[in-house]
Motif scaffolding. Structure first.
Motif, PDB file in Angstrom:
ATOM      1  N   GLY A   8      45.844  37.516  39.817  1.00 40.61           N
ATOM      2  CA  GLY A   8      44.562  36.998  40.260  1.00 40.61           C
ATOM      3  C   GLY A   8      44.539  35.488  40.269  1.00 40.61           C
ATOM      4  N   ASN A  10      41.797  31.957  39.306  1.00 39.60           N
ATOM      5  CA  ASN A  10      40.562  31.382  38.805  1.00 39.60           C
ATOM      6  C   ASN A  10      39.791  30.826  40.000  1.00 39.60           C
ATOM      7  N   HIS A  43      42.168  40.221  41.482  1.00 43.27           N
ATOM      8  CA  HIS A  43      41.013  39.852  40.660  1.00 43.27           C
ATOM      9  C   HIS A  43      40.769  38.362  40.709  1.00 43.27           C
ATOM     10  N   ARG A  45      38.622  35.206  38.299  1.00 44.32           N
ATOM     11  CA  ARG A  45      37.915  34.804  37.077  1.00 44.32           C
ATOM     12  C   ARG A  45      36.813  33.851  37.512  1.00 44.32           C
ATOM     13  N   GLN A 258      46.111  33.685  31.431  1.00 48.76           N
ATOM     14  CA  GLN A 258      44.810  33.580  32.082  1.00 48.76           C
ATOM     15  C   GLN A 258      44.633  32.275  32.855  1.00 48.76           C
ATOM     16  N   THR A 293      46.901  34.928  36.104  1.00 47.98           N
ATOM     17  CA  THR A 293      45.760  34.415  36.859  1.00 47.98           C
ATOM     18  C   THR A 293      45.961  32.918  37.072  1.00 47.98           C
TER      19      THR A 293
END
Length: 410
Positions: A8, A10, A43, A45, A258, A293
């Motif tokens: 994914g 951000n 995805h 964030r 992340q 991510t």
């Protein structure tokens, strides 16, 4: 078969950056999400700005919450799941704290009972608003909130590790109250692993919340010391993933990379794609990775002032939604569908943080020994010194060789 790794990004809105919440334009958001989905990612964030959503301790703006839900629904239409970071908190060198915690109303955001209950109500409200959305992954308490608790922040709210742990547990509970059973976590920047006086500790990161989050930025001294193509630079994310496992109680606790990005000028634009490829490949050579991510989706527009120079070029896409070489690299990795079934890392480097966590930081003996082993073709992990002779712990992790930093670098 192990679960597939999530890929994914951000989400940084291309129009207005995170100030887009002030002039929320769902059509512009949809166009951004189209450009993200075109990369094959699964995805995003998302970052509500805390003062915009909760400008008064007793006021969580319903319209702002509705806009967050609308963004999540637009993401679902494009096959994108959503993780929401609640307390913003700190983003791209700017702090966003509500007025009811500052100046004339200055209160410690980690320990003041009224502030903490206000934070809990806010996180619970966001989580509850999204709880029934199938594409809602869960809440992250906030983005690198540990930076508010110690230097180098210019005005920190100082706390003890015990107070940090109590705060995290209270707010993780609030997320669970709002959206039971979702994947709720917290995220620290790498001072949690590297800075001796940082009250948010490796134990907090590796033991609280559903997964361990690591944020990998090589401008922390890694690239300065080892160069843009150095082993330590291209393996920094992998190092943090494996370093986190020393403190984890669960031998197979998932780790979420992340945040990771290619910061100029340490990683020049012409090398960003190669750095991206190498970083992701090395991270995927770590067992138990939940997801990767990237930071971030879109460049910050040059129309906006006062950002550090590197912030204007971190996107996988430009601010007019054109794919950059790093974005093409990520899209290629996703399309190839590389299986995530890395071999167990059987050699562990001993981490003795008794003198302080700086032994793990760039230039420290643990960091440099890990880089040396990696350069020699070893695939190391880490183990705490007080577990280095624990045969049951070592067996659970598949470790059959334990080395101290001195044994590696002498």
């Amino acid at each position: 078969m192990p679960p597939a790794v999530r890929f994914g990004v951000n989400y940084t809105p291309s129009e207005g950056w995170f100030h887009h919440w002030l002039d929320f334009d769902l059509d512009a958001v949809r166009a951004d999400l189209d450009s993200i989905a075109a990369l094959g990612l699964d995805h995003i964030r998302v970052f509500p700005l805390w003062p915009y959503f909760q400008p008064n301790r007793a006021l969580i703006r319903p319209r702002a919450v509705e806009q967050l839900v609308a963004l999540a629904d637009a993401a679902a239409e494009r096959g994108l799941d959503v993780n929401v970071d609640g307390l913003q908190g700190h983003l791209s060198s700017f702090d966003f704290l509500p007025a009811w915690t500052q100046t004339w109303h200055r209160r410690n955001i980690f320990t003041d009972p009224e502030v903490v209950e206000g934070e809990a109500a806010y996180l619970r409200t966001l989580a509850a608003a999204l709880a029934d959305r199938p594409n809602f992954i869960g809440m992250t308490i906030g983005n690198e909130v540990n930076q508010f608790a110690a230097g180098p922040h210019p005005d920190p709210d100082r706390i003890t590790p015990e107070q940090a742990g109590a705060w995290l547990r209270r707010l993780l509970d609030a997320c669970e109250e709002g959206a039971p059973g979702k994947l709720h976590l917290h995220a620290s920047y790498d001072a949690a692993w590297y800075q001796d006086d940082q009250p948010f500790t490796p134990e907090h990161s590796a033991r609280l919340g559903a997964v361990t989050a690591v944020h990998s930025w090589v401008f922390n001294g890694t690239a300065q010391r080892h160069g843009r193509t150095g082993v330590a630079t291209e393996h920094h994310a992998a190092y943090l993933i494996e370093l986190s496992k020393a403190w984890a109680d669960d031998p197979h606790r998932p780790v979420w990379l992340q945040e990771v990005g290619a910061p100029a000028p340490l990683i020049p634009a012409e090398h960003a794609a190669a750095f991206t490829e190498a970083t992701v490949a090395n991270a995927l050579d770590c067992p138990d990775v939940w997801g990767v991510t990237w930071w971030c989706s879109h460049d910050v527009s040059r129309d906006l002032a006062d950002f550090p120079e590197l912030e204007y070029s971190l996107g996988l896409l430009t601010s007019d939604r054109r794919t950059k070489p790093a974005g093409e690299a990520i899209a290629r990795i996703v399309k190839e569908g590389r299986p995530h079934a890395p071999a167990t890392r059987t050699t562990a480097l001993v981490v003795d943080a008794g003198p302080g966590r700086s032994v793990c930081a760039p230039g420290g003996p643990v960091f440099e020994a890990f880089a040396r082993l990696t350069a020699d073709g070893v695939r190391p992990t880490t183990v705490l010194a007080n577990r280095a002779d624990d045969k049951e712990h070592l067996a659970a992790r598949g470790i059959d060789e334990v080395l101290t930093p001195d044994q590696v670098t002498q």
